[in-house]
Structure formats: C-alpha cells, structure tokens
Design an enzyme around this catalytic site. Sequence first.
Site, PDB file in Angstrom:
ATOM      1  N   HIS A 150      65.816  45.724  51.509  1.00  0.00           N
ATOM      2  CA  HIS A 150      66.579  46.721  50.751  1.00  0.00           C
ATOM      3  C   HIS A 150      67.740  45.986  50.053  1.00  0.00           C
ATOM      4  O   HIS A 150      68.900  46.203  50.382  1.00  0.00           O
ATOM      5  CB  HIS A 150      67.058  47.835  51.690  1.00  0.00           C
ATOM      6  CG  HIS A 150      67.451  49.105  50.992  1.00  0.00           C
ATOM      7  ND1 HIS A 150      66.931  50.347  51.328  1.00  0.00           N
ATOM      8  CD2 HIS A 150      68.333  49.347  49.995  1.00  0.00           C
ATOM      9  CE1 HIS A 150      67.479  51.281  50.566  1.00  0.00           C
ATOM     10  NE2 HIS A 150      68.333  50.704  49.742  1.00  0.00           N
ATOM     11  N   ARG A 200      64.827  56.106  58.763  1.00  0.00           N
ATOM     12  CA  ARG A 200      64.442  54.962  57.923  1.00  0.00           C
ATOM     13  C   ARG A 200      65.643  54.032  57.797  1.00  0.00           C
ATOM     14  O   ARG A 200      66.678  54.415  57.282  1.00  0.00           O
ATOM     15  CB  ARG A 200      64.000  55.458  56.543  1.00  0.00           C
ATOM     16  CG  ARG A 200      63.741  54.328  55.564  1.00  0.00           C
ATOM     17  CD  ARG A 200      63.213  54.815  54.213  1.00  0.00           C
ATOM     18  NE  ARG A 200      63.096  53.674  53.327  1.00  0.00           N
ATOM     19  CZ  ARG A 200      63.733  53.542  52.161  1.00  0.00           C
ATOM     20  NH1 ARG A 200      64.508  54.513  51.698  1.00  0.00           N
ATOM     21  NH2 ARG A 200      63.585  52.458  51.447  1.00  0.00           N
ATOM     22  N   TYR A 229      65.440  61.241  43.074  1.00  0.00           N
ATOM     23  CA  TYR A 229      66.736  61.921  42.946  1.00  0.00           C
ATOM     24  C   TYR A 229      66.801  62.780  41.695  1.00  0.00           C
ATOM     25  O   TYR A 229      67.524  63.758  41.644  1.00  0.00           O
ATOM     26  CB  TYR A 229      67.860  60.881  42.858  1.00  0.00           C
ATOM     27  CG  TYR A 229      68.098  60.141  44.144  1.00  0.00           C
ATOM     28  CD1 TYR A 229      69.001  60.631  45.077  1.00  0.00           C
ATOM     29  CD2 TYR A 229      67.417  58.964  44.430  1.00  0.00           C
ATOM     30  CE1 TYR A 229      69.234  59.955  46.260  1.00  0.00           C
ATOM     31  CE2 TYR A 229      67.644  58.280  45.610  1.00  0.00           C
ATOM     32  CZ  TYR A 229      68.547  58.785  46.525  1.00  0.00           C
ATOM     33  OH  TYR A 229      68.772  58.119  47.706  1.00  0.00           O
ATOM     34  N   GLU A 242      63.535  58.850  50.095  1.00  0.00           N
ATOM     35  CA  GLU A 242      64.940  59.174  49.799  1.00  0.00           C
ATOM     36  C   GLU A 242      65.000  60.352  48.842  1.00  0.00           C
ATOM     37  O   GLU A 242      64.212  60.433  47.907  1.00  0.00           O
ATOM     38  CB  GLU A 242      65.684  58.013  49.118  1.00  0.00           C
ATOM     39  CG  GLU A 242      65.970  56.832  49.988  1.00  0.00           C
ATOM     40  CD  GLU A 242      66.730  55.718  49.253  1.00  0.00           C
ATOM     41  OE1 GLU A 242      67.455  56.008  48.274  1.00  0.00           O
ATOM     42  OE2 GLU A 242      66.576  54.565  49.662  1.00  0.00           O
ATOM     43  N   ASN A 278      61.291  57.388  46.262  1.00  0.00           N
ATOM     44  CA  ASN A 278      62.698  57.796  46.248  1.00  0.00           C
ATOM     45  C   ASN A 278      62.908  58.633  45.001  1.00  0.00           C
ATOM     46  O   ASN A 278      62.784  58.126  43.885  1.00  0.00           O
ATOM     47  CB  ASN A 278      63.620  56.582  46.206  1.00  0.00           C
ATOM     48  CG  ASN A 278      63.607  55.808  47.510  1.00  0.00           C
ATOM     49  OD1 ASN A 278      62.998  56.235  48.491  1.00  0.00           O
ATOM     50  ND2 ASN A 278      64.281  54.672  47.533  1.00  0.00           N
ATOM     51  N   GLU A 327      62.583  50.019  46.087  1.00  0.00           N
ATOM     52  CA  GLU A 327      62.953  50.154  44.671  1.00  0.00           C
ATOM     53  C   GLU A 327      62.978  48.824  43.920  1.00  0.00           C
ATOM     54  O   GLU A 327      64.042  48.282  43.607  1.00  0.00           O
ATOM     55  CB  GLU A 327      64.317  50.837  44.534  1.00  0.00           C
ATOM     56  CG  GLU A 327      64.352  52.228  45.138  1.00  0.00           C
ATOM     57  CD  GLU A 327      65.604  53.008  44.764  1.00  0.00           C
ATOM     58  OE1 GLU A 327      66.529  52.418  44.200  1.00  0.00           O
ATOM     59  OE2 GLU A 327      65.632  54.211  45.035  1.00  0.00           O
TER      60      GLU A 327
HETATM   61  C1  PNW Z   1      68.821  54.344  45.805  1.00  0.00           C
HETATM   62  N1  PNW Z   1      69.134  55.368  39.403  1.00  0.00           N
HETATM   63  O1  PNW Z   1      69.307  53.706  44.669  1.00  0.00           O
HETATM   64  C2  PNW Z   1      68.897  53.299  46.906  1.00  0.00           C
HETATM   65  O2  PNW Z   1      67.670  53.080  47.545  1.00  0.00           O
HETATM   66  C3  PNW Z   1      69.983  53.543  47.902  1.00  0.00           C
HETATM   67  O3  PNW Z   1      70.310  52.362  48.557  1.00  0.00           O
HETATM   68  C4  PNW Z   1      71.150  54.202  47.220  1.00  0.00           C
HETATM   69  O4  PNW Z   1      72.285  54.294  48.035  1.00  0.00           O
HETATM   70  C5  PNW Z   1      70.686  55.576  46.785  1.00  0.00           C
HETATM   71  O5  PNW Z   1      69.517  55.508  45.996  1.00  0.00           O
HETATM   72  C6  PNW Z   1      71.743  56.360  46.032  1.00  0.00           C
HETATM   73  O6  PNW Z   1      72.096  55.713  44.852  1.00  0.00           O
HETATM   74  C7  PNW Z   1      69.228  54.214  43.391  1.00  0.00           C
HETATM   75  O7  PNW Z   1      69.949  54.866  38.598  1.00  0.00           O
HETATM   76  C8  PNW Z   1      70.097  53.663  42.477  1.00  0.00           C
HETATM   77  O8  PNW Z   1      68.326  56.257  39.006  1.00  0.00           O
HETATM   78  C9  PNW Z   1      70.053  54.047  41.158  1.00  0.00           C
HETATM   79  C10 PNW Z   1      69.142  54.992  40.749  1.00  0.00           C
HETATM   80  C11 PNW Z   1      68.269  55.561  41.657  1.00  0.00           C
HETATM   81  C12 PNW Z   1      68.333  55.163  42.982  1.00  0.00           C
END
Ligand code: PNW
Length: 448
Positions: free
Chosen positions: A122, A78, A297, A354, A295, A167
């Site tokens: 992006h 991606r 995390y 992601e 995405n 995002e």
């Molecule tokens: C994503 N949060 O960003 C982006 O899509 C990427 O470009 C980035 O490098 C990656 O995650 C890691 O940070 C985020 O605050 C930024 O929860 C912030 C958050 C989540 C995703």
Amino acid sequence: MKLPYTFPKKFVWGAAMAATQIEGAAFEDGKGESIWDRFGKTPGKIHNNDTPIVACDHYHRYKSDFALMRKLGVKHYRLSIAWPRILPQGRGAVNSKGVDFYHRLIDSMLEHGITPWVTMFHWDLPQALEDEGGWRVRGVTDAFSEYADTIVRAYSDRVKNWITLNEILCFTEKAYGGGGKAPDTNDGARVVNQTYHHAILCHGHGVHAVREHGGRGARVGLTDNSHVTIPLMETTEDIAAARKEFIRLNSRILEPIYHGRYPAEYLRSAGADRPTWEKGDLDLASLPTDFLGMNIYTGGFVRAGRRNVPETIPFTANYPRADAPWLHLVPEALYWGPRWVKEIYGVKSIYITENGAGYNDEPPVGGELFDLHRRNYVRACLKELHRAIEEELPVNGYFLWSFLDNFEWEEGYSRRFGSVYTDFTTQLRTPKLSAHWYQRVMAENRLI
Ligand code: PNW
C-alpha cells in the site's frame, strides 16, 4: 419477512486501514525508510508539513485498537504490511523484529475475533529501492517477489485473504507523472507506462506467492481504483457510452490482468511511449485470481455525445462533494463499478475494499461527533451496492475506509476519513456517529 435492504447471508462487512497511515514508529525496531518517510522530510510536499512518523501510533496501540474494533463490531479488517519493516533495504536481509511485529499483530487480531485481509503493498516502497529507480526499473519486480514470498510464508498459517497491490494508479502515474504522490516526480509518459507494467508484473508475483506458499484456502486478488463511469441517463445509448469510456479508462490495468494482453487501443495511443515487456510477463500478470478488490469513492457521468462518442459531463461548481477536493459524491459508482467489471471482464467475485468520505471533521463535543455528512454518504453508497446485489452482481463484501482518522498521504492529518475520531495530540479515539451506525448495519446485515 425479509426486512428492506438486507444483504446476503455471508456478506463480509469490514473496515480498512494501511500501514503508513496508522502505524507510526517509522524508524523503530529496524524499520527501513520508506518513500513516504522521505517525502515527509521534504518541506512543502505534505499539507502542513505533516509526517507519518507517529500517525495513530498503532504500532504501540494495536491491542487497544483491536479491542475498540471488537467493541464496534468490526469482524473483518483490511490492513497492509510495511515492506520496509520486513526488508529494510527492499530485498536481502530480513528484519526479524519487523516480522515479529506482524506476528503479534495478527495474533492479537485473531484473539479479538477479527479476520485479517492483508494488502502486500500500500504505497510504502522502501527508499533504498527508490534510490535504484523505484517503479521505473524492472529490478523492483524481483525485490517485490522476494518480499511477497517472505510475508506469505511467514503469515499464511493465519492469513487466508491476500491483496497484492493497492491502487496501481496512485503509486505509478500519480507518483511519477506529477500527481502529488511520493516521490512526486514528473518523468513523462514513457516512464509512467513502464511503471504500470512493473506494477502488474508485481501483482503476478504476489498471486504466485500465494499459490505457492499460501496453504489451504488461501485467496488472492488485486485492489484497483477503477475510474467508474455512470451513464448520465439509464438509456441504451448512455449506458453503451459509459461502458465504452470505462474500458478506455481502465483497460490498461484490467485487460492485462484478466486477459493477458495490453489493449490495442492503449498501445496505439501510447505510440513510442508504450511500455516494453519480456516474454512471459503477461502470463504472470494474468494468473487467475479469486476476487477483484475495488476502491470506489466517486465516479464520473458520461453520455453518448455526437456520433455516439462518449462524452464526460463536467461537474458543476455546486455539485456536492466531500472536503477532499477530488471526492464528488457519486453513490451510483457502487452499482456501476461492479456491473462494468462483471460485464466486461467476467469478474466472478468482487469486494469493495474501500469506500468512505474525507471531511475536515470538527473535534467531538462531550464525547460525541455527529458526522451525518459521512454517515449519509456511506448509506447512499450502500443502497447502490444493494442494487448491484439485487441484480445478482457478485459483490461479496464491503470495507469502510477508514476505521480511524489517519495520515491522509499528501493531505496530512487534516483530512479525516475515519469512523472513529483520532486526536493526534493525545491519541484519544472517539467513535463518531458513523461508527455506531455502521455497527448496527454489520450486526443486522442490512441498512438501517
Ligand atoms: C485511497 N482519487 O486513495 C487509498 O487507498 C487510501 O490509502 C486513502 O487514504 C483513501 O483512498 C482516501 O483518499 C485514493 O484521487 C486517493 O480519486 C485518491 C483518489 C482515490 C483514492
């Protein structure tokens, strides 16, 4: 016998990166300035005053990067296209050198047996558009439509998987509502709500471009970073509370996209700050898509509080997290995220576009870097994703963020998400333990 934690036969395993974070060559071959280039010139905005000017120098090193991907078994990648490379002023004159670059890039990927998944946007808005008001003004949607048409026409003979936007929250609310992302202004709720509206409209234009010019077999979806809510206990009450909270936090994007309307609750609470829209906007925003990219995390724990009102449980100071301060380690989010979007919005196909973990990794020693911290978190996430699949949630793929350590936006180069270590002085790449481990996972289609 089926080995434990085996994934479905056609499950897509891949890795993700984005233009600004890796390409460098920020002012080469006619590329226009992006808001992140401008941000990099503004002292104090980015950690260590780092800039995206060189990044991983992928612009010049893509062939060896794809060779490394192939060697490490990555078959789906991606990537994103830099809008200001294609249209330096955001609209109008096309920069043929920029268009040619992605022709070469895509050809090289295919030669290395790698399938492209292309994100149209992006975060790297052309600065020229920001100067006109950026996401605050409706003009951005016409410019985006022109851009989307241009790239889909150019690459659709070889690109079949398209993602419109990455995002929305991060380039609207976090960019114009004081959240630290470029251009990092604080315009207040009314403007922020309007930027959201322009974003969902652009998503619609992106879908339309793929339907119009994508050719046979083309597929398109949005990538959202939904806030994932996790029931504190898996009881009926907490599950109901987490579900309700998921809707409250995410419906301002997902409801217009899946149902063609803004949630009444959102409009009520926005009051005079609600966005304005024109006839037809919500039809465009809700054009049918082929999948939802998520995405994921982290997540947040929710329980049924008094009178069953959802109550978010604050993280204790000693709750485990990555070095990225926002990244509390909540692998359960990989189960609950897919479950909520299927249950609430009837999403029929989900790709995790992601997932990963940001740490300040120490440099490799003797060519090795044992990022057990990252490997173990990713494995925990994949176990939860496997649970989702066992329960027949329609998850069809997973992309690890990120293949290489790269420019982590306002956190600069110190925060590393890569499965491959990048030495930003020599541009030497060193696969970490997580890359070797992920290679086996992809090859065997199961958790090892
Ligand atoms: C994503 N949060 O960003 C982006 O899509 C990427 O470009 C980035 O490098 C990656 O995650 C890691 O940070 C985020 O605050 C930024 O929860 C912030 C958050 C989540 C995703």
